[in-house]
Design an enzyme around this catalytic site. Sequence first.
Site, short mmCIF file in Angstrom:
data_model
loop_
_atom_site.label_atom_id
_atom_site.label_comp_id
_atom_site.label_asym_id
_atom_site.label_seq_id
_atom_site.Cartn_x
_atom_site.Cartn_y
_atom_site.Cartn_z
N HIS A 68 1.76 -15.34 7.07
CA HIS A 68 1.03 -14.40 6.22
C HIS A 68 -0.32 -14.08 6.83
O HIS A 68 -1.24 -14.90 6.80
CB HIS A 68 0.88 -14.98 4.80
N ASN A 95 -3.55 -16.38 -1.50
CA ASN A 95 -3.41 -15.47 -2.64
C ASN A 95 -3.39 -16.21 -3.98
O ASN A 95 -3.76 -15.64 -5.01
CB ASN A 95 -2.17 -14.58 -2.48
N GLU A 142 -1.44 -17.75 7.44
CA GLU A 142 -0.76 -18.88 6.78
C GLU A 142 0.64 -18.99 7.36
O GLU A 142 1.39 -18.01 7.37
CB GLU A 142 -0.71 -18.64 5.28
N SER A 156 3.62 -10.61 1.64
CA SER A 156 2.37 -11.00 0.96
C SER A 156 2.62 -12.12 -0.04
O SER A 156 1.82 -13.06 -0.12
CB SER A 156 1.78 -9.82 0.20
N1 LIG Z 1 -1.52 -4.33 3.64
C1 LIG Z 1 -1.98 -5.59 3.51
O1 LIG Z 1 -3.16 -5.83 3.24
C2 LIG Z 1 -1.04 -6.76 3.75
C3 LIG Z 1 -1.58 -8.03 3.97
C4 LIG Z 1 -0.70 -9.10 4.22
C5 LIG Z 1 0.67 -8.89 4.21
N2 LIG Z 1 1.17 -7.63 3.95
C6 LIG Z 1 2.63 -7.45 3.97
O2 LIG Z 1 3.02 -6.94 5.23
C7 LIG Z 1 4.18 -6.10 5.07
C8 LIG Z 1 3.86 -4.71 5.61
O3 LIG Z 1 2.76 -4.17 4.89
P1 LIG Z 1 1.96 -2.90 5.43
O4 LIG Z 1 0.74 -2.82 4.58
O5 LIG Z 1 1.85 -2.94 6.90
O6 LIG Z 1 2.97 -1.73 5.00
P2 LIG Z 1 3.09 -0.27 5.62
O7 LIG Z 1 3.75 0.56 4.56
O8 LIG Z 1 1.79 0.19 6.19
O9 LIG Z 1 4.09 -0.47 6.85
C9 LIG Z 1 5.45 -0.79 6.70
C10 LIG Z 1 6.21 -0.15 7.86
O10 LIG Z 1 7.54 -0.66 7.86
C11 LIG Z 1 8.41 0.42 8.17
N3 LIG Z 1 9.74 0.06 7.68
C12 LIG Z 1 10.16 -0.01 6.39
N4 LIG Z 1 11.43 -0.48 6.37
C13 LIG Z 1 11.79 -0.73 7.67
C14 LIG Z 1 12.96 -1.25 8.28
N5 LIG Z 1 14.02 -1.60 7.56
N6 LIG Z 1 12.97 -1.37 9.63
C15 LIG Z 1 11.90 -1.02 10.37
N7 LIG Z 1 10.75 -0.53 9.83
C16 LIG Z 1 10.72 -0.38 8.50
C17 LIG Z 1 7.78 1.63 7.50
O11 LIG Z 1 8.25 2.84 8.10
C18 LIG Z 1 6.29 1.37 7.76
O12 LIG Z 1 5.86 1.96 8.98
C19 LIG Z 1 4.52 -6.14 3.59
O13 LIG Z 1 5.47 -7.15 3.35
C20 LIG Z 1 3.18 -6.47 2.95
O14 LIG Z 1 3.31 -7.04 1.67
C21 LIG Z 1 0.35 -6.57 3.74
#
Ligand SMILES: NC(=O)c1ccc[n+]([C@@H]2O[C@H](COP(=O)([O-])OP(=O)(O)OC[C@H]3O[C@@H](n4cnc5c(N)ncnc54)[C@H](O)[C@@H]3O)[C@@H](O)[C@H]2O)c1
Length: 300
Positions: A133, A184, A145, A112
């Site tokens: 992103h 952002n 992005e 993010s």
């Molecule tokens: N949620 C949002 O609105 C959003 C928007 C844009 C970007 N992001 C970014 O995307 C990324 C994921 O966010 P999310 O909301 O999907 O999180 P989430 O917690 O829903 O999912 C993360 C997943 O990654 C898995 N995981 C963690 N470490 C791991 C590893 N070493 N190997 C394999 N799997 C692993 C976890 O078990 C989980 O299922 C983050 O970097 C977040 O900042 C999130």
Amino acid sequence: MAKARIAVVGAGLMGHGIAQVFALAGHEVTITDAVAQNLDTAKSRIAANLRDLGDDESAVARVSPRADLAVAVREADYVVEAVSENLPQKQKLFADIESHARPDAILASNTSVIPITSIMRGLQKRERALGTHWWNPPFLVPLVEVIETQWTAPQAVEWTMELHRAAGKKPAHVKKDVPGFIGNRLQHALWREAISLVENGICDAETVDAVIKASFGRRIAVLGPLENADLVGTDLTLAIHETVLPAIDSRPAPSPYLQKLVADGKLGFKSGEGFRKWSAEEQAALRAKVFAHLKATRDA
Ligand SMILES: NC(=O)c1ccc[n+]([C@@H]2O[C@H](COP(=O)([O-])OP(=O)(O)OC[C@H]3O[C@@H](n4cnc5c(N)ncnc54)[C@H](O)[C@@H]3O)[C@@H](O)[C@H]2O)c1
């Protein structure tokens, strides 16, 4: 665009949605996750989304869950990471990915806000690494992005832009790896002032949101700020800025008001109160309203 082999690492909120978009575009997608339950439910979550959106449900057959990271990434043309927002974890993961992926595979992070440069610094072939992103939910919000670092090869950026464009997304090229990228930075400039208005007793939180939704929020999906500045005139924009900018919050740190909310355990939906109080019904209603709006406008 030719069909590619995509690997998605992380099957959470973002990862399963990103896999869905690529599978629907006709690509073969492997997906992996460190937590077995998150991986095991990935296909059923994608199938439910496709059904709900009226998209081709057969796309889910192109998604292959793989418990082993090495197996998930070894044939991929493109690997995108969507694991937890934690820099050391992402750095270690990309070292692992690089040791298993093909030398010509492009590697992307969906962080993010963490600078891509920090995540990819330790890679051996940094020219194939970049940021992508996405916004939540990935299958409804068009923007992706595409962030280049000082090391990223132009061909890697172009290929990634085209991959996303062909999958129906609206990629935006971020030419410098600055914190918050483009979206952002803009969003949180607005949030800082929104919090400041409440902190300074100018209005309450409900009023801030009501003002935005009933005014420029109505136009913003079709009229960006710089189009708007041209529309009203850059001379008028300059005159407005001369009066307003000195009065707008420009503190370089999070607001003390926000810090106090967090210190008091007022964490928003997850605790039932943040800037405002939220019952379970109000939370569900707001989530449903946003989702319905995004669904209705996704092809706009
Ligand atoms: N949620 C949002 O609105 C959003 C928007 C844009 C970007 N992001 C970014 O995307 C990324 C994921 O966010 P999310 O909301 O999907 O999180 P989430 O917690 O829903 O999912 C993360 C997943 O990654 C898995 N995981 C963690 N470490 C791991 C590893 N070493 N190997 C394999 N799997 C692993 C976890 O078990 C989980 O299922 C983050 O970097 C977040 O900042 C999130």
